[in-house]
Design an enzyme around this catalytic site. Structure first.
Site, PDB file in Angstrom:
ATOM      1  N   GLY A 239      16.712  27.772 -69.009  1.00  0.00           N
ATOM      2  CA  GLY A 239      15.312  27.975 -68.644  1.00  0.00           C
ATOM      3  C   GLY A 239      14.398  26.786 -68.717  1.00  0.00           C
ATOM      4  N   PRO A 274      21.806  25.655 -69.762  1.00  0.00           N
ATOM      5  CG  PRO A 274      22.063  23.356 -70.037  1.00  0.00           C
ATOM      6  CD  PRO A 274      22.533  24.682 -70.585  1.00  0.00           C
ATOM      7  N   GLY A 275      20.678  25.138 -66.404  1.00  0.00           N
ATOM      8  CA  GLY A 275      21.125  24.949 -65.026  1.00  0.00           C
ATOM      9  C   GLY A 275      20.230  23.909 -64.365  1.00  0.00           C
ATOM     10  NE  ARG A 313      13.338  26.641 -57.118  1.00  0.00           N
ATOM     11  CZ  ARG A 313      12.191  26.072 -57.407  1.00  0.00           C
ATOM     12  NH1 ARG A 313      11.763  25.052 -56.694  1.00  0.00           N
ATOM     13  NH2 ARG A 313      11.471  26.490 -58.394  1.00  0.00           N
ATOM     14  CE1 TYR A 317      12.259  32.810 -57.137  1.00  0.00           C
ATOM     15  CE2 TYR A 317      12.694  30.460 -57.062  1.00  0.00           C
ATOM     16  CZ  TYR A 317      13.131  31.753 -57.261  1.00  0.00           C
ATOM     17  OH  TYR A 317      14.428  31.947 -57.606  1.00  0.00           O
ATOM     18  CB  CYS A 343      12.392  33.057 -35.832  1.00  0.00           C
ATOM     19  SG  CYS A 343      13.216  32.007 -34.652  1.00  0.00           S
ATOM     20  CE1 TYR A 372      19.099  29.233 -60.272  1.00  0.00           C
ATOM     21  CE2 TYR A 372      18.069  27.247 -61.133  1.00  0.00           C
ATOM     22  CZ  TYR A 372      18.768  28.421 -61.338  1.00  0.00           C
ATOM     23  OH  TYR A 372      19.136  28.773 -62.613  1.00  0.00           O
TER      24      TYR A 372
HETATM   25  C1  LIG Z   1      21.269  34.317 -68.244  1.00  0.00           C
HETATM   26  C2  LIG Z   1      20.901  33.009 -67.658  1.00  0.00           C
HETATM   27  N1  LIG Z   1      21.273  31.896 -68.303  1.00  0.00           N
HETATM   28  C3  LIG Z   1      20.955  30.663 -67.821  1.00  0.00           C
HETATM   29  C4  LIG Z   1      20.234  30.531 -66.655  1.00  0.00           C
HETATM   30  C5  LIG Z   1      19.907  29.160 -66.168  1.00  0.00           C
HETATM   31  O1  LIG Z   1      18.546  28.954 -66.124  1.00  0.00           O
HETATM   32  P1  LIG Z   1      17.939  27.543 -65.757  1.00  0.00           P
HETATM   33  O2  LIG Z   1      18.558  27.093 -64.492  1.00  0.00           O
HETATM   34  O3  LIG Z   1      16.493  27.794 -65.637  1.00  0.00           O
HETATM   35  O4  LIG Z   1      18.258  26.621 -66.904  1.00  0.00           O
HETATM   36  C6  LIG Z   1      19.809  31.676 -65.977  1.00  0.00           C
HETATM   37  C7  LIG Z   1      18.954  31.554 -64.792  1.00  0.00           C
HETATM   38  O5  LIG Z   1      17.937  32.148 -64.638  1.00  0.00           O
HETATM   39  C8  LIG Z   1      20.167  32.949 -66.481  1.00  0.00           C
HETATM   40  O6  LIG Z   1      19.814  34.063 -65.836  1.00  0.00           O
END
Ligand SMILES: Cc1ncc(COP(=O)(O)O)c(C=O)c1O
Length: 413
Positions: A239, A274-275, A313, A317, A343, A372
């Site tokens: 997050g 983390p992503g 995105r 959002y 379109c 994303y």
């Molecule tokens: C359960 C869970 N873990 C980790 C993540 C990765 O989040 P982020 O990319 O914001 O670090 C998400 C994405 O929303 C998630 O749903």
């Protein structure tokens, strides 16, 4: 400087001109810096210092195989949100015990496979799901390793679509319900509770919700420990936000020390998922200006060959991404509405942007598209998925070729 920078008038990726990549593979294309990806992973890893921890990179942000392989090579583990992400992780060499399996709606078919794989944990999101895991484990004579995803009812203050930690959101089990579940666990022989888990949202730009959620997690862990349940770790989710617009965001160091401060008393290793914060800034979307036309007396439409089908995105959002020409033309800034070719009037990639003058055929980059981006791409309007390119050690290679119409049609009768 690692990643994307402008040495002359032209933007490059670790010394490779983006125009050379566009010439060879065409546009739109995602371009990633392997060096920046590794640098960000290592920075987060180092931020925990000596405190025991594990980074489970969230595949949902971007799971192109070459990228997750890079992360595997430097020690990452995996956070998967579907059995297909689990299987992908296994196919590139991750062990079951390196994978935590999240997701609010795991089907029985997914759980069947997950229980048999003996993953690090299946992160359950409801009492019903816990019962389904128990039934599957009992039937197959196994003990399922589970973590309970707690919903701490904390507002992450990110976009409503990516805030997940309020009671009204569909995710996790409310704290009081989780507490009640604890008392049932000793008698449930097919379940082994290994952790509590939380994830209160994505693109979080203040440490306050993270601190409060971690504190609430710590309280629950202490209660479990007092009840004699020997947890193995605590999972603080992902997050952490990135700076799409140049504004301040917490550093990896402050993020990690906040988690350590709040969770140290549990004496448990910390898992994070983390992503975006790892992969986001390490990728851009490269596009070309297809057309220009007047919009208002002071602005023009710049129609580019990437839109909501390649980067959802902004349309989904209202997200902001910096956009800039690959080669800056001389001349004062002009106002552009950068729109995609789809379109849909909502297919706006950048609103009211002041940019150096653009001409048809110019290349532009959309920054911070590593997370994303490609994972949310679609074939809407029958557009093929773009090519993906990885820049590494001064050279580049295609890590996913551009899709063709026959690739798309191969699935149809
Ligand atoms: C359960 C869970 N873990 C980790 C993540 C990765 O989040 P982020 O990319 O914001 O670090 C998400 C994405 O929303 C998630 O749903």
């Amino acid at each position: 400087m690692t990643g994307f920078s402008r040495t002359t008038q032209e933007l490059d990726c670790d010394g490779v001109p983006l125009s050379a990549i566009a010439r060879a593979v065409g546009t739109p294309a995602y371009v990633y810096s392997a060096a920046l990806l590794r640098e960000r992973y290592r920075e987060l890893d180092d931020a925990f210092g000596e405190y025991p921890h594990a980074i489970h990179y969230a595949f949902k942000a971007n799971s192109t195989r070459a990228l997750v392989n890079e992360l595997r090579a430097i020690g990452s583990s995996v956070d998967a949100v579907s059995i297909w992400e689990v299987e992908l992780a296994r196919s590139v060499g991750f062990e079951g015990r390196q994978i935590v399996f999240d997701g609010v709606g795991k089907s029985d078919a997914e759980l069947d496979v997950a229980v048999a794989l003996d993953l690090e944990a299946i992160n359950v999101e409801s009492t019903g799901e816990l019962a389904r895991v128990e039934a599957i484990a009992t039937r197959s004579g196994r003990v399922a390793r589970v973590a309970i995803r707690v919903n701490p009812d904390i507002d992450a203050k990110s976009h409503p679509h990516i805030s997940t930690g309020r009671r009204i959101n569909k995710f996790g089990i409310p704290v009081d319900e989780a507490r009640a579940l604890l008392t049932t666990l000793p008698a449930r022989r097919a379940l082994h509770l290994v952790a509590f888990h939380m994830h209160v949202g994505s693109q979080i730009t203040s440490l306050d919700p993270i601190r409060r959620a971690a504190a609430s997690l710590a309280t629950l862990v202490h209660e479990a420990q007092r009840a004699g349940i020997a947890l193995e770790y605590v999972d603080a989710g992902g997050g952490l936000g990135i700076s799409y617009d140049g504004g301040p965001v917490p550093s990896f160091r402050d993020y990690a020390s906040t988690l350590v401060e709040e969770l140290r008393t549990t004496r448990l290793p910390i898992v994070v998922e983390p992503g975006r914060s790892i992969i986001g800034p390490a990728g851009v979307l490269l596009a070309r200006v297809i057309d220009l036309k007047p919009r208002t007396s002071s602005s023009e439409f710049a129609i580019i060959d990437a839109g909501m089908s390649e980067l959802l995105r902004p349309a989904l959002y209202d997200a902001f991404h910096q956009i800039e020409p690959v080669i800056s033309r001389d001349g004062g800034p002009r106002q552009y509405e950068l729109v995609g070719p789809i379109c849909e009037s909502g297919d706006v990639v950048g609103r009211d942007r002041m940019l150096p003058p653009l001409a048809v055929g110019d290349l532009v980059v959309i920054r911070d598209a590593g997370g994303y981006g490609s994972v949310m791409a679609s074939n809407y309007n029958r557009r093929p998925l773009p090519a993906e390119v990885l820049v590494e050690s001064g050279t580049w290679r295609v890590i996913r070729r551009r899709q063709t119409l026959s690739d798309m049609l191969a699935l149809e009768t």
